[in-house]
Design a protein around this motif. Structure first.
Motif, PDB file in Angstrom:
ATOM      1  N   THR A 154       4.888   5.765  -3.033  1.00  0.00           N
ATOM      2  CA  THR A 154       4.665   6.626  -4.190  1.00  0.00           C
ATOM      3  C   THR A 154       4.889   5.888  -5.510  1.00  0.00           C
ATOM      4  O   THR A 154       4.472   6.369  -6.559  1.00  0.00           O
ATOM      5  N   ALA A 155       5.549   4.725  -5.476  1.00  0.00           N
ATOM      6  CA  ALA A 155       5.740   3.942  -6.695  1.00  0.00           C
ATOM      7  C   ALA A 155       4.481   3.172  -7.083  1.00  0.00           C
ATOM      8  O   ALA A 155       4.394   2.653  -8.196  1.00  0.00           O
ATOM      9  N   ARG A 156       3.518   3.094  -6.183  1.00  0.00           N
ATOM     10  CA  ARG A 156       2.278   2.377  -6.466  1.00  0.00           C
ATOM     11  C   ARG A 156       1.429   3.161  -7.467  1.00  0.00           C
ATOM     12  O   ARG A 156       1.441   4.388  -7.480  1.00  0.00           O
ATOM     13  N   ASN A 157       0.670   2.441  -8.269  1.00  0.00           N
ATOM     14  CA  ASN A 157      -0.335   3.096  -9.101  1.00  0.00           C
ATOM     15  C   ASN A 157      -1.533   3.502  -8.245  1.00  0.00           C
ATOM     16  O   ASN A 157      -2.101   4.573  -8.407  1.00  0.00           O
ATOM     17  N   ASN A 158      -1.938   2.630  -7.357  1.00  0.00           N
ATOM     18  CA  ASN A 158      -3.005   2.904  -6.394  1.00  0.00           C
ATOM     19  C   ASN A 158      -3.057   1.734  -5.418  1.00  0.00           C
ATOM     20  O   ASN A 158      -2.543   0.654  -5.721  1.00  0.00           O
ATOM     21  N   PRO A 159      -3.631   1.891  -4.241  1.00  0.00           N
ATOM     22  CA  PRO A 159      -4.158   3.176  -3.789  1.00  0.00           C
ATOM     23  C   PRO A 159      -3.066   4.017  -3.136  1.00  0.00           C
ATOM     24  O   PRO A 159      -2.164   3.483  -2.514  1.00  0.00           O
ATOM     25  N   ILE A 160      -3.151   5.307  -3.353  1.00  0.00           N
ATOM     26  CA  ILE A 160      -2.297   6.251  -2.640  1.00  0.00           C
ATOM     27  C   ILE A 160      -3.149   6.855  -1.535  1.00  0.00           C
ATOM     28  O   ILE A 160      -3.906   7.790  -1.752  1.00  0.00           O
ATOM     29  N   ASP A 161      -3.056   6.294  -0.361  1.00  0.00           N
ATOM     30  CA  ASP A 161      -3.822   6.798   0.779  1.00  0.00           C
ATOM     31  C   ASP A 161      -3.020   6.560   2.052  1.00  0.00           C
ATOM     32  O   ASP A 161      -1.989   5.887   2.041  1.00  0.00           O
TER      33      ASP A 161
END
Length: 218
Positions: free
Chosen positions: A180-187
């Protein structure tokens, strides 16, 4: 988008699922935009155009609907665990494989974004965090009951099954923080990769030596 299994359900069940999803999506949007404590249950029900009675047929509280995406994952974990065949060398590896299997089967139509919002709410809202802890405790107890039924172990006298589940959940939360700390990708593909990294780190964490910090002071 509904999957093939959902399409085969009776109309009444499909309507229930659509209402449930509408409540989850609207709740997460309102809680994120307005704040969890600032959004009333009446406002949520009005936004979805359902009664509070309908809401309580599906969820027990605002916290319950807020955590629904992540709870769905762990409910799926219990379902898979009840039928899983031991193909791994250890209990912990089997539990890890089961989580990864469930993640791989999660719906692609928005689950990742919903789950990331749920996790952020749990991090920022004490009541949702407490609800999450209670839910995790129920999952552990239900999983121990399943393991006791299917395998030659006794969690009442042997702490190892409980510890294996606690380690699994701790590694999951570690991966969830990274994801969840990532900007993307959220998959779900990225979540699975972060889970594998966390699972791989577990043996080293358990054997990690404690060394004093070196300083430059004389």
């Amino acid at each position: 988008m509904a999957d093939a299994a959902t399409d085969r359900l009776p109309l009444r069940e499909r309507k229930k699922l659509r209402t449930r999803q509408a409540l989850i999506d609207t709740a997460l949007e309102l809680f994120t935009d307005r704040g969890f404590d600032q959004t009333t249950l009446d406002e949520l029900c009005d936004a979805v155009e359902v009664s509070k009675r309908t809401f309580f047929r599906t969820f027990t509280s605002k916290e319950d609907v807020a955590m629904a995406p992540l709870q769905d994952l762990w409910t799926g974990f219990l379902t898979e665990l009840s039928a899983a065949e031991p193909g791994s060398d250890t209990l912990l590896e089997m539990l890890q494989d089961t989580v990864l299997l469930v993640v791989g089967r999660l719906p692609a139509d928005g689950w990742a974004e919903r789950a990331s919002r749920s996790h952020r709410l749990a991090q920022s809202t004490p009541s949702t965090a407490a609800h999450n802890l209670q839910f995790c405790d129920r999952i552990v107890r239900d999983a121990l009951a399943l393991l006791r039924e299917r395998y030659d172990l006794d969690p009442a006298t042997d702490p190892q099954p409980r510890l294996a589940l606690d380690i699994l959940i701790a590694a999951f939360h570690c991966a969830l923080d990274t994801w969840t700390a990532r900007n993307n990708p959220i998959d779900t593909t990225t979540l699975a990769a972060d889970l594998r990294n966390a699972f791989t780190a577990v043996p080293g964490a358990l054997a990690m030596p404690l060394r004093p910090r070196l300083t430059d002071e004389p």
